[in-house]
Scaffold this active site. Sequence first.
Site, PDB file in Angstrom:
ATOM      1  N   GLY A  28      40.057 -12.888   7.134  1.00 24.17           N
ATOM      2  CA  GLY A  28      40.662 -11.959   8.082  1.00 24.17           C
ATOM      3  C   GLY A  28      42.124 -11.682   7.815  1.00 24.17           C
ATOM      4  O   GLY A  28      42.545 -10.524   7.661  1.00 24.17           O
ATOM      5  N   ALA A 122      41.712 -27.936   4.831  1.00 23.13           N
ATOM      6  CA  ALA A 122      42.387 -27.197   3.761  1.00 23.13           C
ATOM      7  C   ALA A 122      43.854 -26.963   4.092  1.00 23.13           C
ATOM      8  O   ALA A 122      44.719 -27.031   3.207  1.00 23.13           O
ATOM      9  CB  ALA A 122      41.676 -25.861   3.519  1.00 23.13           C
ATOM     10  N   ARG A 123      44.159 -26.716   5.360  1.00 19.00           N
ATOM     11  CA  ARG A 123      45.564 -26.535   5.760  1.00 19.00           C
ATOM     12  C   ARG A 123      46.364 -27.801   5.474  1.00 19.00           C
ATOM     13  O   ARG A 123      47.477 -27.756   4.938  1.00 19.00           O
ATOM     14  CB  ARG A 123      45.650 -26.200   7.248  1.00 19.00           C
ATOM     15  CG  ARG A 123      45.154 -24.820   7.637  1.00 19.00           C
ATOM     16  CD  ARG A 123      45.141 -24.716   9.153  1.00 19.00           C
ATOM     17  NE  ARG A 123      44.529 -23.488   9.626  1.00 19.00           N
ATOM     18  CZ  ARG A 123      45.198 -22.382   9.937  1.00 19.00           C
ATOM     19  NH1 ARG A 123      46.502 -22.357   9.809  1.00 19.00           N
ATOM     20  NH2 ARG A 123      44.563 -21.313  10.373  1.00 19.00           N
ATOM     21  N   CYS A 174      28.627 -21.029   8.314  1.00 25.05           N
ATOM     22  CA  CYS A 174      27.657 -21.933   7.683  1.00 25.05           C
ATOM     23  C   CYS A 174      27.655 -23.301   8.353  1.00 25.05           C
ATOM     24  O   CYS A 174      26.630 -23.989   8.353  1.00 25.05           O
ATOM     25  CB  CYS A 174      27.930 -22.062   6.193  1.00 25.05           C
ATOM     26  SG  CYS A 174      29.616 -22.511   5.771  1.00 25.05           S
TER      27      CYS A 174
END
Length: 644
Positions: A28, A122-123, A174
């Site tokens: 996004g 991930a951040r 997912c």
Amino acid sequence: MVQLVGSLRKELADSLSACRVLVVGAGGIGCELLKNLVLTGFKNIEVIDLDTIDVSNLNRQFLFQKKHVGKSKAQVAKESVLQFCPTANITAYHDSIMNPEYNVEFFRNFMLVMNALDNRAARNHVNRMCLAADIPLIESGTAGYLGQVTVIKKGLTECYECQPKPTQKTFPGCTIRNTPSEPIHCIVWAKYLFNQLFGEEDADQEVSPDTADPELSWNPADTEARATASDQDGDIKRVSTKDWARSTGYDAVKLFNKLFKDDIQYLLTMDKLWKKRKAPLPLDWLEIQKLACPQEVTGTGLKDQQVLGVAGYSQLFSRSVETLRSMLADKGDGAELVWDKDDPPAMDFVTAAANLRMHIFSMNMKSRFDIKSMAGNIIPAIATTNAVIAGLIVLEALKILSGDVEQCRTIFLNKQPNPRKKLLVPCALDPPSANCYVCASKPEVTVKLNVHKTLVLALQDKILKEKFGMVAPDVQIEDGKGTILISSEEGETEANNSKFLSDFGIRHGSRLQVDDFLQDYTLLVNVIHCEDLEKDVEFEVVGDAPDKAPTPPSAQEDKNVANGNKDSAEPSTSSKATAEQDDVLIVDSDEEEPSSSTMDVRMESGGHKRKLHDAETGEASAKRQRLDQPLAADEEDDDIIALD
């Protein structure tokens, strides 16, 4: 006279053209950001994203079209952006940023890193890599109409992990459809199911197994083939969930067996998903009715605070489906129901479906009261918010590349104007927290657990990886012998996994040195032994370190080093404000605090922090609270859950 190239000073324009930047995430925010970067004059861009394009992305990720479904987001984003600026040099990686090849040296290739991520793991990882490489990081996120952008610079500002974050509240599709691991995943799935069966169908809210799960394959061609398989099934006619349910007359037993048996059995054929996870256990309607007691309940107190057994929830599912079917029929053909947490049949349905799915995926089931409090706060992603935040990221990037890092700000996008009639509110960046377990000079934490019941595997997976965000930890016990408890080298300490911490002499006051050499990160863990933790709580992270265990005579002096200091890192424990200008509000406006109309005020231990729910993840970023500004009564509601 100042020489301009477009709207930029020539020196800045030249800097943009020459510098290399990394964009992590092409969803996004990432799509809008990549477009902005090339149109601003950035020429050397690398973008990485593991995900593939889904139909549900097309309403807000405008670099993608229907023909791209199933393809790599990073690759398609690159191709689309090159149409804006064919001379740009863009490299796309269809991969996970957490893979070992993207190490500290990789990050040092860039002058700037920009996050456009949707998950905390991930951040956290990118935060640590940028600290280790000493590269500025621009962090961002959105939650409905709310958004924020902040700059992280080693030694100058708070890092992403300086302030504690609430439980993550945004999840990839997912995860919802294939691999739920928390009750909220199942509750979101149950709400989606209600809309698919009785409400307005939405491609964003699919509940069937996701065959395009990026975890199933690292080959983009294979992923694309799976994603388009539904259009290539010969004479098989695909029907929507609602159409199928109507064809059965909303038969509760058939619905039950499809959702909780057949779909789960199909998930089990995706064997790659279950190599490191506990596989789900399908439920069969007839077997449940034969073996279980519908009256089985746990918990005391009000009815809504009790937890039924599997049989009880299967019966509740059946009754709620019948009630909702009748309500839908009474409204006539083409009618739809709207989910409302205060509507008993709708709440019964979500409670039953969510708990049955929790049981299938080996989670403790929740009371109706708990589920209602969690299910009433889900909001959609807004494309316009992503666009605003992407623009703010570029403006902060221009400050950094101009050498004006001190002028960078944390900028909040509010849902409503604050008392000064502003939607965009800049705040001064906070300095690093002295107690941060990531960017402090000697990171240290204290963990309370039962050394006789905590397995080495639980220490590795649940504490070090899940809680503290490590990728490949090595653990050495400070016992004077240098005992290696966990090694990142495959198979080296695998035999330790099934043993308890006490088996290695770990006790109250023991200290563990943990190194993650991929992240160039060292952490000292102090252990507090506790035998009276709350039910279902395996460990707690506490604020104060315990009394230190006596250092064995042969132990060397503490050698913990500041993270990111490559030259002094230890070897592996394994063998191997200014005047206000409304037209440029966010660049040079006077600093002020975010409007209380969009903040969830939470009093921390010092009672001085205000948190805005962060982007894409629904997480929070702390800023100083203006105590003279009261919070409206209706602003003390539950947390926002953002899904993208």
